[in-house]
Scaffold this motif. Structure first.
Motif, PDB file in Angstrom:
ATOM      1  N   HIS A 240      30.344  35.484  43.021  1.00 45.63           N
ATOM      2  CA  HIS A 240      31.747  35.563  43.433  1.00 45.63           C
ATOM      3  C   HIS A 240      32.476  36.702  42.709  1.00 45.63           C
ATOM      4  O   HIS A 240      33.167  37.516  43.342  1.00 45.63           O
ATOM      5  CB  HIS A 240      32.391  34.208  43.119  1.00 45.63           C
TER       6      HIS A 240
ATOM      7  N   TYR B 235      33.991  25.339  45.591  1.00 44.34           N
ATOM      8  CA  TYR B 235      34.792  24.106  45.668  1.00 44.34           C
ATOM      9  C   TYR B 235      33.875  22.878  45.559  1.00 44.34           C
ATOM     10  O   TYR B 235      34.137  21.951  44.783  1.00 44.34           O
ATOM     11  CB  TYR B 235      35.531  24.015  47.011  1.00 44.34           C
TER      12      TYR B 235
ATOM     13  N   HIS C   1      44.027  28.914  41.471  1.00 38.24           N
ATOM     14  CA  HIS C   1      42.785  29.673  41.298  1.00 38.24           C
ATOM     15  C   HIS C   1      42.565  30.045  39.842  1.00 38.24           C
ATOM     16  O   HIS C   1      41.502  29.808  39.270  1.00 38.24           O
ATOM     17  CB  HIS C   1      42.801  30.934  42.167  1.00 38.24           C
TER      18      HIS C   1
ATOM     19  N   TYR D  59      47.363  34.949  49.859  1.00 38.89           N
ATOM     20  CA  TYR D  59      47.507  33.764  48.998  1.00 38.89           C
ATOM     21  C   TYR D  59      48.909  33.709  48.388  1.00 38.89           C
ATOM     22  O   TYR D  59      49.374  34.694  47.809  1.00 38.89           O
ATOM     23  CB  TYR D  59      46.457  33.793  47.884  1.00 38.89           C
TER      24      TYR D  59
ATOM     25  N   ARG E  31      44.813  40.588  46.431  1.00 38.71           N
ATOM     26  CA  ARG E  31      45.372  39.395  47.095  1.00 38.71           C
ATOM     27  C   ARG E  31      45.383  38.190  46.158  1.00 38.71           C
ATOM     28  O   ARG E  31      46.255  37.342  46.238  1.00 38.71           O
ATOM     29  CB  ARG E  31      44.485  39.024  48.309  1.00 38.71           C
TER      30      ARG E  31
ATOM     31  N   ARG F 272      45.093  23.859  49.807  1.00 33.48           N
ATOM     32  CA  ARG F 272      44.413  24.864  50.622  1.00 33.48           C
ATOM     33  C   ARG F 272      44.273  24.409  52.075  1.00 33.48           C
ATOM     34  O   ARG F 272      44.489  25.172  53.011  1.00 33.48           O
ATOM     35  CB  ARG F 272      43.036  25.156  50.029  1.00 33.48           C
TER      36      ARG F 272
HETATM   37  C1  HEM Z   1      36.998  36.888  36.950  1.00 36.03           C
HETATM   38  C2  HEM Z   1      36.840  35.814  37.723  1.00 36.03           C
HETATM   39  C3  HEM Z   1      37.276  35.742  39.171  1.00 36.03           C
HETATM   40  C4  HEM Z   1      37.728  36.699  40.030  1.00 36.03           C
HETATM   41  C5  HEM Z   1      37.931  38.199  39.769  1.00 36.03           C
HETATM   42  C6  HEM Z   1      37.985  36.053  41.308  1.00 36.03           C
HETATM   43  C7  HEM Z   1      38.489  36.668  42.434  1.00 36.03           C
HETATM   44  C8  HEM Z   1      38.784  36.074  43.629  1.00 36.03           C
HETATM   45  C9  HEM Z   1      39.342  36.717  44.789  1.00 36.03           C
HETATM   46  C10 HEM Z   1      39.667  38.211  44.878  1.00 36.03           C
HETATM   47  C11 HEM Z   1      39.477  35.791  45.771  1.00 36.03           C
HETATM   48  C12 HEM Z   1      40.019  36.015  47.184  1.00 36.03           C
HETATM   49  C13 HEM Z   1      38.878  36.241  48.135  1.00 36.03           C
HETATM   50  C14 HEM Z   1      39.349  36.503  49.543  1.00 36.03           C
HETATM   51  O1  HEM Z   1      40.480  36.955  49.736  1.00 36.03           O
HETATM   52  O2  HEM Z   1      38.554  36.252  50.462  1.00 36.03           O
HETATM   53  C15 HEM Z   1      39.004  34.533  45.251  1.00 36.03           C
HETATM   54  C16 HEM Z   1      38.969  33.357  45.953  1.00 36.03           C
HETATM   55  C17 HEM Z   1      38.379  32.182  45.502  1.00 36.03           C
HETATM   56  N1  HEM Z   1      37.885  31.973  44.222  1.00 36.03           N
HETATM   57 FE1  HEM Z   1      37.809  33.329  42.714  1.00 36.03          FE
HETATM   58  N2  HEM Z   1      37.673  34.716  41.199  1.00 36.03           N
HETATM   59  C18 HEM Z   1      37.229  34.487  39.912  1.00 36.03           C
HETATM   60  C19 HEM Z   1      36.806  33.278  39.402  1.00 36.03           C
HETATM   61  C20 HEM Z   1      36.637  32.126  40.139  1.00 36.03           C
HETATM   62  C21 HEM Z   1      36.050  30.914  39.627  1.00 36.03           C
HETATM   63  C22 HEM Z   1      35.562  30.661  38.191  1.00 36.03           C
HETATM   64  C23 HEM Z   1      36.038  30.029  40.645  1.00 36.03           C
HETATM   65  C24 HEM Z   1      35.466  28.632  40.528  1.00 36.03           C
HETATM   66  C25 HEM Z   1      35.853  27.631  41.214  1.00 36.03           C
HETATM   67  C26 HEM Z   1      36.622  30.675  41.823  1.00 36.03           C
HETATM   68  C27 HEM Z   1      36.794  30.100  43.080  1.00 36.03           C
HETATM   69  C28 HEM Z   1      37.366  30.702  44.173  1.00 36.03           C
HETATM   70  C29 HEM Z   1      37.532  30.066  45.461  1.00 36.03           C
HETATM   71  C30 HEM Z   1      37.085  28.655  45.831  1.00 36.03           C
HETATM   72  C31 HEM Z   1      38.163  31.003  46.298  1.00 36.03           C
HETATM   73  C32 HEM Z   1      38.547  30.805  47.758  1.00 36.03           C
HETATM   74  C33 HEM Z   1      40.004  30.508  47.812  1.00 36.03           C
HETATM   75  C34 HEM Z   1      40.387  29.974  49.180  1.00 36.03           C
HETATM   76  O3  HEM Z   1      40.444  30.741  50.130  1.00 36.03           O
HETATM   77  O4  HEM Z   1      40.627  28.771  49.257  1.00 36.03           O
HETATM   78  N3  HEM Z   1      36.982  31.957  41.473  1.00 36.03           N
HETATM   79  N4  HEM Z   1      38.586  34.701  43.943  1.00 36.03           N
END
Ligand code: HEM
Ligand code: HEM
Length: 179
Positions: free
Chosen positions: A157, A96, A18, A10, A175, A69
């Motif tokens: 998640h 999403y 994010h 990313y 990442r 994205r």
């Molecule tokens: C403490 C809170 C959070 C942590 C530790 C976290 C962590 C992460 C991580 C590590 C990834 C990468 C996953 C990968 O490489 O496959 C990711 C992706 C993502 N996160 Fe979070 N996240 C958090 C909160 C949220 C929240 C509140 C949302 C609500 C929309 C969210 C939506 C997403 C989405 C949609 C992706 C995919 C990104 C993409 O590939 O387009 N995350 N998150």
């Protein structure tokens, strides 16, 4: 979501979006819980006005983030098992999708009350429904249920991110923190 030409990780913009959505959603859940229960006599002022403004901002940011994205594919982490890949794909699409649907339903629910929704306090968004339209009332009811469905996916998640960091000791969380 990936494929030829996909980046290995990313970039700054993806990470910025994010964590911005994370902050906006945290604030929105807090405001949604603090604000008075919405009834016929409720006015769109105070916490309710904050809820509408924050919601419109979330809609704008999630659309920009999704477009970014789709234009900038990112390959999944190379060490994922097939079930991890499948579950993370479903979860990301649900996150999403639910944010997008929730903002639209909230917007319609606001219009049902006859309230205007303004983006950044400047641009008035067109009404999705006229005041008192029955389906827009239902939209408010669905909005109130999806509050918990979205929360469930966020918990799943975050649990996944912590599992990768503390159990599998891979770079999945890294990442999204540092690229
Ligand atoms: C403490 C809170 C959070 C942590 C530790 C976290 C962590 C992460 C991580 C590590 C990834 C990468 C996953 C990968 O490489 O496959 C990711 C992706 C993502 N996160 Fe979070 N996240 C958090 C909160 C949220 C929240 C509140 C949302 C609500 C929309 C969210 C939506 C997403 C989405 C949609 C992706 C995919 C990104 C993409 O590939 O387009 N995350 N998150
Ligand atoms: C993803 C973003 C959003 C989240 C997490 C969220 C969260 C919440 C929460 C926690 C409640 C209280 C539910 C209850 O009392 O049972 C609520 C109600 C409500 N929200 Fe949102 N909201 C979001 C987006 C929006 C937007 C964009 C608008 C309008 C512009 C909006 C308008 C409303 C209205 C009108 C209600 C009252 C619904 C009713 O009872 O008829 N929300 N929301």
């Amino acid at each position: 979501m990936s494929g030829k030409g996909a980046a290995a990780g990313y970039g700054f913009v993806a990470r910025f979006f994010h964590w911005l959505i994370f902050l906006l959603l945290a604030a929105q859940y807090a405001v949604g819980s603090i604000m008075p229960h919405i009834g016929r006599k409720t006015l769109d002022e105070g916490w309710v006005a904050w809820h509408l403004s924050l919601g419109a901002a979330i809609l704008a940011v999630i659309v920009a983030r999704l477009l970014w994205r789709l234009l900038h594919p990112v390959a999944p982490h190379e060490a994922l098992a097939p079930w991890e890949l499948g579950l993370s794909r479903i979860t990301h699409i649900a996150l999403y999708g639910l944010v997008l649907v929730m903002t639209m339903l909230g917007w319609a629910a606001a219009n049902y009350r006859g309230w205007e929704v303004k983006l950044f306090g400047l641009v008035t968004l067109p009404a999705l429904a006229a005041k008192g339209t029955p389906w827009a009332h239902t939209a408010g009811g669905i909005h109130n249920v999806l509050v918990y469905v979205l929360l469930g996916f966020i918990v799943l998640h975050v649990a996944g991110a912590l599992y990768h960091h503390f159990v599998k000791h891979d770079r999945v969380l890294q990442r999204m923190l540092a690229g």
